[in-house]
Design a protein around this motif. Structure first.
Motif, PDB file in Angstrom:
ATOM      1  N   GLY A 160     139.748  50.586 129.959  1.00 31.95           N
ATOM      2  CA  GLY A 160     139.749  51.197 128.624  1.00 31.95           C
ATOM      3  C   GLY A 160     138.558  52.118 128.518  1.00 31.95           C
ATOM      4  O   GLY A 160     138.046  52.596 129.528  1.00 31.95           O
TER       5      GLY A 160
ATOM      6  N   LEU B 169     137.153  47.643 142.311  1.00 30.57           N
ATOM      7  CA  LEU B 169     138.304  46.822 142.718  1.00 30.57           C
ATOM      8  C   LEU B 169     138.242  45.490 141.977  1.00 30.57           C
ATOM      9  O   LEU B 169     138.642  44.462 142.517  1.00 30.57           O
ATOM     10  CB  LEU B 169     138.301  46.599 144.233  1.00 30.57           C
ATOM     11  CG  LEU B 169     138.695  47.801 145.101  1.00 30.57           C
ATOM     12  CD1 LEU B 169     138.637  47.428 146.586  1.00 30.57           C
ATOM     13  CD2 LEU B 169     140.095  48.313 144.754  1.00 30.57           C
TER      14      LEU B 169
ATOM     15  N   GLU C 120     129.054  65.137 133.868  1.00 31.37           N
ATOM     16  CA  GLU C 120     128.240  63.915 133.931  1.00 31.37           C
ATOM     17  C   GLU C 120     129.091  62.780 134.492  1.00 31.37           C
ATOM     18  O   GLU C 120     130.293  62.747 134.299  1.00 31.37           O
ATOM     19  CB  GLU C 120     127.670  63.554 132.558  1.00 31.37           C
ATOM     20  CG  GLU C 120     128.698  63.402 131.438  1.00 31.37           C
ATOM     21  CD  GLU C 120     129.469  62.102 131.456  1.00 31.37           C
ATOM     22  OE1 GLU C 120     128.968  61.136 132.063  1.00 31.37           O
ATOM     23  OE2 GLU C 120     130.565  62.067 130.875  1.00 31.37           O
TER      24      GLU C 120
ATOM     25  N   PHE D 246     134.840  47.567 125.290  1.00 32.81           N
ATOM     26  CA  PHE D 246     135.791  47.920 126.363  1.00 32.81           C
ATOM     27  C   PHE D 246     135.299  47.476 127.736  1.00 32.81           C
ATOM     28  O   PHE D 246     136.054  47.416 128.682  1.00 32.81           O
ATOM     29  CB  PHE D 246     136.107  49.424 126.337  1.00 32.81           C
ATOM     30  CG  PHE D 246     135.094  50.305 127.017  1.00 32.81           C
ATOM     31  CD1 PHE D 246     133.965  50.745 126.343  1.00 32.81           C
ATOM     32  CD2 PHE D 246     135.277  50.706 128.326  1.00 32.81           C
ATOM     33  CE1 PHE D 246     133.040  51.565 126.972  1.00 32.81           C
ATOM     34  CE2 PHE D 246     134.356  51.529 128.972  1.00 32.81           C
ATOM     35  CZ  PHE D 246     133.234  51.958 128.288  1.00 32.81           C
TER      36      PHE D 246
ATOM     37  N   ARG E  28     138.906  38.616 132.756  1.00 35.32           N
ATOM     38  CA  ARG E  28     137.983  39.392 133.587  1.00 35.32           C
ATOM     39  C   ARG E  28     137.563  38.649 134.854  1.00 35.32           C
ATOM     40  O   ARG E  28     136.627  39.072 135.534  1.00 35.32           O
ATOM     41  CB  ARG E  28     136.726  39.723 132.769  1.00 35.32           C
ATOM     42  CG  ARG E  28     136.990  40.532 131.528  1.00 35.32           C
ATOM     43  CD  ARG E  28     137.456  41.924 131.854  1.00 35.32           C
ATOM     44  NE  ARG E  28     137.451  42.796 130.698  1.00 35.32           N
ATOM     45  CZ  ARG E  28     137.541  44.121 130.779  1.00 35.32           C
ATOM     46  NH1 ARG E  28     137.639  44.702 131.946  1.00 35.32           N
ATOM     47  NH2 ARG E  28     137.551  44.852 129.698  1.00 35.32           N
TER      48      ARG E  28
ATOM     49  N   PHE F 282     138.283  56.955 130.787  1.00 32.34           N
ATOM     50  CA  PHE F 282     139.421  56.860 131.707  1.00 32.34           C
ATOM     51  C   PHE F 282     140.771  57.158 131.045  1.00 32.34           C
ATOM     52  O   PHE F 282     141.515  58.011 131.529  1.00 32.34           O
ATOM     53  CB  PHE F 282     139.454  55.489 132.390  1.00 32.34           C
ATOM     54  CG  PHE F 282     138.446  55.336 133.495  1.00 32.34           C
ATOM     55  CD1 PHE F 282     137.620  56.383 133.861  1.00 32.34           C
ATOM     56  CD2 PHE F 282     138.322  54.138 134.188  1.00 32.34           C
ATOM     57  CE1 PHE F 282     136.679  56.247 134.878  1.00 32.34           C
ATOM     58  CE2 PHE F 282     137.397  53.991 135.208  1.00 32.34           C
ATOM     59  CZ  PHE F 282     136.576  55.043 135.562  1.00 32.34           C
TER      60      PHE F 282
ATOM     61  N   GLU G  81     133.585  41.682 130.102  1.00 34.42           N
ATOM     62  CA  GLU G  81     132.772  41.112 131.181  1.00 34.42           C
ATOM     63  C   GLU G  81     131.280  41.093 130.838  1.00 34.42           C
ATOM     64  O   GLU G  81     130.457  41.642 131.568  1.00 34.42           O
ATOM     65  CB  GLU G  81     133.048  41.835 132.508  1.00 34.42           C
ATOM     66  CG  GLU G  81     132.713  43.333 132.573  1.00 34.42           C
ATOM     67  CD  GLU G  81     133.850  44.240 132.133  1.00 34.42           C
ATOM     68  OE1 GLU G  81     134.502  43.929 131.126  1.00 34.42           O
ATOM     69  OE2 GLU G  81     134.050  45.282 132.795  1.00 34.42           O
TER      70      GLU G  81
HETATM   71  C1  UDX Z   1     133.487  56.065 133.326  1.00 36.74           C
HETATM   72  C2  UDX Z   1     133.053  56.548 134.715  1.00 36.74           C
HETATM   73  O1  UDX Z   1     132.730  55.430 135.533  1.00 36.74           O
HETATM   74  C3  UDX Z   1     131.878  57.493 134.606  1.00 36.74           C
HETATM   75  O2  UDX Z   1     131.538  58.002 135.883  1.00 36.74           O
HETATM   76  C4  UDX Z   1     132.287  58.627 133.696  1.00 36.74           C
HETATM   77  O3  UDX Z   1     131.329  59.608 133.599  1.00 36.74           O
HETATM   78  C5  UDX Z   1     132.671  58.097 132.336  1.00 36.74           C
HETATM   79  O4  UDX Z   1     133.753  57.172 132.500  1.00 36.74           O
HETATM   80  P1  UDX Z   1     132.707  54.232 131.564  1.00 36.74           P
HETATM   81  O5  UDX Z   1     133.893  54.645 130.755  1.00 36.74           O
HETATM   82  O6  UDX Z   1     131.404  54.069 130.889  1.00 36.74           O
HETATM   83  O7  UDX Z   1     132.456  55.251 132.762  1.00 36.74           O
HETATM   84  O8  UDX Z   1     133.073  52.819 132.202  1.00 36.74           O
HETATM   85  P2  UDX Z   1     133.408  52.219 133.638  1.00 36.74           P
HETATM   86  O9  UDX Z   1     132.311  51.354 134.070  1.00 36.74           O
HETATM   87  O10 UDX Z   1     133.858  53.260 134.596  1.00 36.74           O
HETATM   88  O11 UDX Z   1     134.654  51.292 133.250  1.00 36.74           O
HETATM   89  C6  UDX Z   1     135.844  51.829 132.678  1.00 36.74           C
HETATM   90  C7  UDX Z   1     136.845  50.739 132.410  1.00 36.74           C
HETATM   91  O12 UDX Z   1     137.352  50.206 133.617  1.00 36.74           O
HETATM   92  C8  UDX Z   1     136.302  49.532 131.632  1.00 36.74           C
HETATM   93  O13 UDX Z   1     137.271  49.099 130.705  1.00 36.74           O
HETATM   94  C9  UDX Z   1     136.080  48.488 132.695  1.00 36.74           C
HETATM   95  O14 UDX Z   1     136.144  47.188 132.196  1.00 36.74           O
HETATM   96  C10 UDX Z   1     137.228  48.792 133.648  1.00 36.74           C
HETATM   97  N1  UDX Z   1     136.994  48.393 135.045  1.00 36.74           N
HETATM   98  C11 UDX Z   1     135.980  48.956 135.751  1.00 36.74           C
HETATM   99  C12 UDX Z   1     137.844  47.472 135.641  1.00 36.74           C
HETATM  100  O15 UDX Z   1     138.776  46.958 135.031  1.00 36.74           O
HETATM  101  N2  UDX Z   1     137.634  47.163 136.957  1.00 36.74           N
HETATM  102  C13 UDX Z   1     136.632  47.705 137.699  1.00 36.74           C
HETATM  103  O16 UDX Z   1     136.526  47.370 138.889  1.00 36.74           O
HETATM  104  C14 UDX Z   1     135.772  48.639 137.074  1.00 36.74           C
END
Ligand code: UDX
Length: 428
Positions: free
Chosen positions: A256, A249, A150, A318, A408, A260, A383
């Motif tokens: 977090g 970006l 997913e 997060f 943010r 990830f 954010e």
């Molecule tokens: C992620 C993947 O995007 C998704 O495809 C996967 O299936 C599950 O993991 P999610 O953990 O829900 O999704 O959040 P995401 O929107 O990807 O953000 C992850 C983290 O990165 C957050 O802490 C967010 O604040 C941070 N982030 C995201 C940034 O710091 N900068 C960005 O440009 C995007």
């Protein structure tokens, strides 16, 4: 088609609801009886925009049901999705005991052909092990194991699932392709059929690449700060190149969440087991860690001593649009501030209940105004869209000193400074 989803957490619940929405008959299974009863009564244990309506609608239409009895679900469902947690272990590897446990449980109930689909995020080669486990506990069981990762993001999970960029189906036998395509036909998205191991790798490689993009722009932000450039402009200029793309970006306090951090260490770990030292991803992790430290350093530089300072925190989740605080950098920052003697007051539109046990010393308040009252500094850590339009001037008047740290880059520096804030953000 009749489908079973084992595990009613984020992935399982959203997947089940969306499958039902497009017309399948779905049984969601969970071994937590309390949760099953809650769901049967229409209470959704997580905050996810659009999910509650979808669940209620499909339960009412008779397409979606909940049970704790895995055998019942396996008996009537041609395709069984495994969507149980795969939590991280202290050494960075993934705890696959829930997946293994479900495989064993399913095995004993299989009497005729079944497709067992791994939806949980798992290291490469897990599908092979699921197949072996089922065969061990039910020799000769007529099954095919499929990997169908997913890609949904919390906060926009329903939308991501209903309108996916692509569907990945990893199979060990062509027999499973037809039914899998039938399940996904209503979603009208490109379907990529691969072998089992490639599908599993697509998930880890995609998430790691997105994390890499974030660490990259965070490193660039550090250079912007040192050189007087503006990271927003740099990201815009880079992102306009179609080969790069603007998404992911956005600089900040680091990534977090439940995916990830866990997926990266798992990918590093499995690579090591397979004989490859994935140094690039180790650096991605290191930059992510530094990003939080650089933010804390800015706060210390302004406030000097943190002991007994009143720090107001806006945002604990997060990221925006979720109540999830797992591996939230905001929580980690609050913990650090508290350990240095600061008095923290915090507000989040959705995440306070889940955050409280992780930071019991922080006082949770119900409005941004209370966060600002008498504060030496305000930190913006998640954010949330609604934070953009807070009555900032009124908040400033309640503060002891108008220090604002935007982790943010949510606010416009010129506008917020014009209100009299001493404003610090990231890379600009
Ligand atoms: C992620 C993947 O995007 C998704 O495809 C996967 O299936 C599950 O993991 P999610 O953990 O829900 O999704 O959040 P995401 O929107 O990807 O953000 C992850 C983290 O990165 C957050 O802490 C967010 O604040 C941070 N982030 C995201 C940034 O710091 N900068 C960005 O440009 C995007």
């Amino acid at each position: 088609m009749n489908l079973a989803i084992i595990g009613s957490g984020y992935v399982g619940l959203v997947t089940g609801a969306c499958f039902a929405e497009v017309g399948h008959r779905v049984i969601c299974v969970d071994n937590d009886l309390k949760k099953v009863h809650q769901l049967q009564d229409g209470h959704i244990p997580i905050y996810e925009p659009g999910l509650e309506e979808l669940v209620k609608k499909n339960v009412a239409a008779g397409r979606l049901s909940f049970t704790a009895a895995i055998g019942e679900a396996v008996d009537v469902s041609k395709v069984i999705f495994i969507a149980v947690p795969t939590p991280p272990q202290p050494d960075g590897s993934v705890d696959l005991s829930f997946v293994e446990g479900v495989a064993r449980e399913i095995a004993v109930h299989i009497k005729e052909y079944r497709i067992v689909v791994d939806k949980s995020t798992v290291p490469v080669k897990t599908g092979e092990k699921v197949a072996q486990t089922i065969q061990r506990y039910n020799p000769g069981a007529p099954i095919d194991v499929v990997s169908n990762p997913e890609f949904l993001r919390e906060g926009s999970a329903v939308e991501d699932l209903m309108k996916p960029d692509r569907i990945v189906i990893g199979v060990s036998s062509d027999r499973a392709v037809g039914p899998m395509k039938e399940i996904y036909a209503p979603f009208k998205a490109p379907i990529l059929v691969t072998d089992l191991n490639s599908a599993e790798l697509i998930k880890h490689a995609s998430n790691s690449f997105l994390a890499l993009k974030i660490s990259y722009i965070n490193a660039v932000a550090a250079i912007c700060e040192a050189s007087g450039a503006n990271v927003e402009r740099v990201a815009e200029g880079m992102g306009a190149d179609k080969r790069i793309g603007r998404a992911f970006l956005n600089t900040g306090i680091g990534y977090g969440g439940s995916c990830f951090p866990k997926d990266l260490s798992a990918f590093i770990r499995i690579s090591e087991e397979l004989g490859y030292n994935f140094r690039l991803l180790k650096e991605v992790e290191a930059i992510n860690h530094d990003q939080k430290e650089r933010f804390l350093k800015k706060i210390r530089e302004s406030l000097w001593v943190l002991r007994h300072k009143k720090i107001g925190v806006l945002g604990l989740a997060f990221k925006g649009n979720t109540d999830d605080v797992r591996s939230s950098v905001a929580i980690s920052i609050v913990q650090q501030l508290i350990s240095e003697g600061a008095e923290v007051r915090a507000y989040d539109p959705q995440a306070m209940e889940k955050a409280h046990p992780l930071v019991p010393e922080a006082k949770m308040v119900t409005t941004p105004e209370e966060v600002a009252d008498g504060a030496d500094a305000l930190l913006l850590l998640t954010e949330w869209n609604e934070f953009k339009s807070l009555p900032w001037l009124a908040l400033k008047k309640r503060m002891l000193s108008p220090l604002l740290f935007d982790g943010r880059n949510l606010l416009d520096p010129d506008e917020i400074r014009a209100l009299g804030f001493t404003y610090t953000s990231i890379g600009r």
